[in-house]
Design a protein around this motif. Structure first.
Motif, PDB file in Angstrom:
ATOM      1  N   UNK A   1      -8.300  -5.812  -8.269  1.00 11.03           N
ATOM      2  CA  UNK A   1      -8.836  -5.561  -9.611  1.00 11.03           C
ATOM      3  C   UNK A   1      -7.789  -4.987 -10.553  1.00 11.03           C
ATOM      4  N   UNK A   2      -6.603  -4.659 -10.019  1.00 13.60           N
ATOM      5  CA  UNK A   2      -5.527  -4.132 -10.845  1.00 13.60           C
ATOM      6  C   UNK A   2      -5.479  -2.619 -10.947  1.00 13.60           C
ATOM      7  N   UNK A   3      -6.356  -1.930 -10.238  1.00 12.66           N
ATOM      8  CA  UNK A   3      -6.365  -0.468 -10.281  1.00 12.66           C
ATOM      9  C   UNK A   3      -5.466   0.106  -9.187  1.00 12.66           C
ATOM     10  N   UNK A   4      -4.893   1.268  -9.445  1.00 16.71           N
ATOM     11  CA  UNK A   4      -4.070   1.948  -8.429  1.00 16.71           C
ATOM     12  C   UNK A   4      -4.963   2.403  -7.286  1.00 16.71           C
ATOM     13  N   UNK A   5      -4.493   2.235  -6.071  1.00 18.38           N
ATOM     14  CA  UNK A   5      -5.278   2.700  -4.929  1.00 18.38           C
ATOM     15  C   UNK A   5      -5.021   4.191  -4.718  1.00 18.38           C
ATOM     16  N   UNK A   6      -6.004   4.921  -4.204  1.00 17.79           N
ATOM     17  CA  UNK A   6      -5.801   6.349  -3.970  1.00 17.79           C
ATOM     18  C   UNK A   6      -4.889   6.579  -2.771  1.00 17.79           C
ATOM     19  N   UNK A   7      -4.281   7.758  -2.682  1.00 20.97           N
ATOM     20  CA  UNK A   7      -3.472   8.072  -1.510  1.00 20.97           C
ATOM     21  C   UNK A   7      -4.321   7.961  -0.242  1.00 20.97           C
ATOM     22  N   UNK A   8      -3.682   7.602   0.848  1.00 18.45           N
ATOM     23  CA  UNK A   8      -4.399   7.500   2.113  1.00 18.45           C
ATOM     24  C   UNK A   8      -3.783   6.487   3.041  1.00 18.45           C
ATOM     25  N   UNK A   9      -4.500   6.197   4.102  1.00 16.02           N
ATOM     26  CA  UNK A   9      -4.043   5.256   5.124  1.00 16.02           C
ATOM     27  C   UNK A   9      -4.560   3.854   4.799  1.00 16.02           C
ATOM     28  N   UNK A  10      -3.691   2.872   4.971  1.00 17.38           N
ATOM     29  CA  UNK A  10      -4.024   1.471   4.741  1.00 17.38           C
ATOM     30  C   UNK A  10      -3.473   0.636   5.880  1.00 17.38           C
ATOM     31  N   UNK A  11      -3.909  -0.609   5.929  1.00 21.82           N
ATOM     32  CA  UNK A  11      -3.452  -1.548   6.949  1.00 21.82           C
ATOM     33  C   UNK A  11      -2.830  -2.757   6.262  1.00 21.82           C
ATOM     34  N   UNK A  12      -1.804  -3.288   6.847  1.00 22.04           N
ATOM     35  CA  UNK A  12      -1.227  -4.552   6.408  1.00 22.04           C
ATOM     36  C   UNK A  12      -1.505  -5.562   7.523  1.00 22.04           C
ATOM     37  N   UNK A  13      -2.233  -6.632   7.187  1.00 25.38           N
ATOM     38  CA  UNK A  13      -2.493  -7.687   8.169  1.00 25.38           C
ATOM     39  C   UNK A  13      -1.624  -8.878   7.809  1.00 25.38           C
ATOM     40  N   UNK A  14      -0.728  -9.233   8.718  1.00 31.97           N
ATOM     41  CA  UNK A  14       0.213 -10.323   8.521  1.00 31.97           C
ATOM     42  C   UNK A  14      -0.166 -11.446   9.473  1.00 31.97           C
ATOM     43  N   UNK A  15      -0.448 -12.616   8.924  1.00 24.45           N
ATOM     44  CA  UNK A  15      -0.814 -13.779   9.724  1.00 24.45           C
ATOM     45  C   UNK A  15       0.222 -14.863   9.492  1.00 24.45           C
ATOM     46  N   UNK A  16       0.621 -15.539  10.570  1.00 26.03           N
ATOM     47  CA  UNK A  16       1.610 -16.609  10.460  1.00 26.03           C
ATOM     48  C   UNK A  16       1.099 -17.853  11.178  1.00 26.03           C
ATOM     49  N   UNK A  17       1.344 -19.017  10.554  1.00 22.75           N
ATOM     50  CA  UNK A  17       0.955 -20.294  11.152  1.00 22.75           C
ATOM     51  C   UNK A  17       2.118 -21.267  11.015  1.00 22.75           C
TER      52      UNK A  17
END
Length: 75
Positions: free
Chosen positions: A43-59
């Motif tokens: 949505x273009x808003x800054x995310x709050x501080x905290x823990x996040x996940x990066x999911x990387x998929x490759x094909x």
């Protein structure tokens, strides 16, 4: 990646919901492949501080697929 692949990167919150889809790009085997995230949601808003996940998929072109999930912190 060890083989040429189409790589998709998504940023998720700890509940597993997608915060931002960073797109799908071609990745070259054996090269340094990077993706930059500006800490903004879809949505273009800054995310709050905290823990996040990066999911990387490759094909690969022949259909072999793999994925990895990594945890990181936003300060």
């Amino acid at each position: 990646v060890s083989r040429a692949s189409q790589v998709t990167v998504r940023i998720l919150n700890v509940a597993g919901r997608t915060i931002r889809h960073l797109g799908t790009r071609a990745a070259t085997a054996g090269a340094v492949n990077t993706v930059t995230w500006n800490r903004r949601s879809s949505a273009g808003t800054s995310v709050p501080p905290g823990r996040y996940l990066a999911r990387i998929s490759a094909r690969t072109p022949d259909g072999q697929a793999t994925q990895a999930v990594r945890t990181f912190h936003v300060r």
